[in-house]
Design an enzyme around this catalytic site. Structure first.
Site, mmCIF file in Angstrom:
data_model
loop_
_atom_site.group_PDB
_atom_site.id
_atom_site.type_symbol
_atom_site.label_atom_id
_atom_site.label_comp_id
_atom_site.label_asym_id
_atom_site.label_seq_id
_atom_site.Cartn_x
_atom_site.Cartn_y
_atom_site.Cartn_z
ATOM 1 C CG HIS A 175 -65.515 -71.049 -82.222
ATOM 2 N ND1 HIS A 175 -66.428 -71.446 -80.997
ATOM 3 C CD2 HIS A 175 -64.467 -71.507 -81.604
ATOM 4 C CE1 HIS A 175 -65.905 -71.732 -80.069
ATOM 5 N NE2 HIS A 175 -64.636 -71.929 -80.527
ATOM 6 C CD GLU B 120 -57.077 -73.191 -82.486
ATOM 7 O OE1 GLU B 120 -55.850 -72.933 -82.252
ATOM 8 O OE2 GLU B 120 -57.800 -73.831 -81.859
#
Ligand code: COA
Length: 366
Positions: free
Chosen positions: A255, A310
């Protein structure tokens, strides 16, 4: 004034906000002073929408009034059904959402943006998604059920049956955790459009366009493809090693902001585990996650790569029986709350966005 250039505006602060804080170093996501993870486990979609729009959680009376307004706005306007029937089947569902939102514009959406406008565009999205999905599959769209809350009703309109409590809880947690996330590309788009004093419908239609791109809203369905490709636990190590040897990225890991575990993925994992029972797909997901973290540690030491939202979003959405082609639209349905909160915040202290560009072309002599 010193003018700085930063590709993708990385590191540039583009607005002041009191809506959310993405605390990447400590792995926290804060909504209006509340921990988003706790909100996702103990509150409804409507309650957290109220919090993001107004700044405080609602009392019983305010909540009732908000729920009533959601219910009024969740019925698909007749002209949207007519438009949807005309749109070619090859058009993406995100394109259909963008087009339907655009078609909602009328005098009532003029600047400045209001809570009523925010409720109208948020409450109608499940009807757009489920109606289009039904039409594409040759089924009769299901009418909303006014006895159900926003999330219950989404699942009801999608599957045509009252959803289980476990599914409602899981999709509520997912939706709350994905409602808002600082200055991401679609939120920035919404704020830029709002800053010209354009109407709220134009802002959210633009935000849907930004969300549609694979670098923003598309990762959960890629996680599903990865898990389908791996197929069985015993293939995981070999499959992941081959990817990493070829310098390929693993979907659902890493991320830009979080350099520790993404708090949203932790909450969704907990939720997925309580849901699963003996679900072999979830079992595979847990195994792949563990194998991926070990191998990322070996192949990419020191890069601070952890599981992102996700990965377990894919598990949750699959567990509540949302088909992969509806993953990004479902994400859009929840992010609408964050976009509209940002649009209203922008309007409260507005200055039109007008950055500069760095000209790199030829300059003719004077
Ligand atoms: N799998 C394997 N390696 C990864 C990786 C992943 N998912 N994410 C980052 N890396 C590696 C990069 O290859 C790079 O290695 P290098 O130093 O040897 O070149 C290093 O980690 C830094 O990568 P970088 O792309 O600069 O990190 P970033 O912070 O800019 O990227 C993402 C963030 C999300 C774009 C990136 O992690 C990614 O593409 N993840 C997969 C897609 C995904 O899950 N997206 C949803 C995000 S919520």
């Amino acid at each position: 004034m010193t003018v700085q250039w930063s590709k993708g505006l990385e590191g540039i602060i583009a607005a002041k906000t009191s809506i959310s804080l993405v605390d990447g170093e400590n792995g926290r996501l804060i909504y209006r002073g509340h921990d988003a993870k706790k909100l996702s486990l103990h509150h409804t979609f409507e309650e957290v929408s109220y919090l993001l729009w107004h700044g405080t959680l609602p009392n019983a009376q305010k909540l009732q009034s908000l729920q009533d307004r959601f219910k009024k706005s969740r019925v698909l306007p007749g002209h949207l059904l007519a438009i949807m029937k005309q749109l070619p089947a090859r058009m993406s569902l995100m394109g259909v959402i963008r087009t339907c939102l655009s078609s909602m514009e009328d005098q009532s959406y003029q600047w400045p943006p209001t809570i009523d406008q925010a409720i109208a565009v948020t409450a109608v999205i499940p009807a757009i998604i489920t109606t289009r999905f039904a039409l594409l599959n040759g089924n009769k769209p299901v009418d909303p059920d006014s006895s159900l809350n926003h999330i219950e009703n989404y699942l009801y309109m999608l599957h045509g049956k009252t959803p289980s409590d476990a599914h409602v809880k899981a999709l509520t947690a997912y939706s709350i955790l994905t409602m808002e996330h600082g200055m991401n590309a679609s939120t920035f788009t919404a704020r830029v459009i709002a800053s010209s004093e354009s109407d709220l419908v134009s802002s959210v239609a633009g935000a849907v366009g930004a969300m549609k791109g694979p670098l923003h809203g598309g990762a959960p369905s890629e996680v599903t493809s990865m898990l389908n490709d791996i197929g069985a636990k015993e293939h995981a190590e070999k499959w992941i090693t081959a990817k990493l040897k070829n310098n390929k990225k693993l979907m659902g890991f890493g991320h830009r902001v979080y350099k520790t575990t993404d708090p949203r993925s932790e909450a969704l994992k907990e939720m997925a585990l309580t849901l699963s029972g003996e679900d072999p797909w979830l079992d595979l997901a847990c195994h792949v996650e563990a194998a991926a973290l070990t191998l990322l540690g070996q192949f990419k030491p020191g890069r601070k790569l952890y599981t992102n939202v996700e990965f377990y979003a894919a598990a949750i959405l699959k567990a509540v029986e949302i088909p992969p082609e509806l993953f990004t639209p479902t994400f859009t349905a929840s992010r609408m709350v964050g976009w509209t909160a940002n649009i209203m915040e922008q309007s409260n202290d507005n200055r039109i966005y007008r950055p500069q560009s760095l000209y790199t072309g030829h300059i003719p002599p004077l």
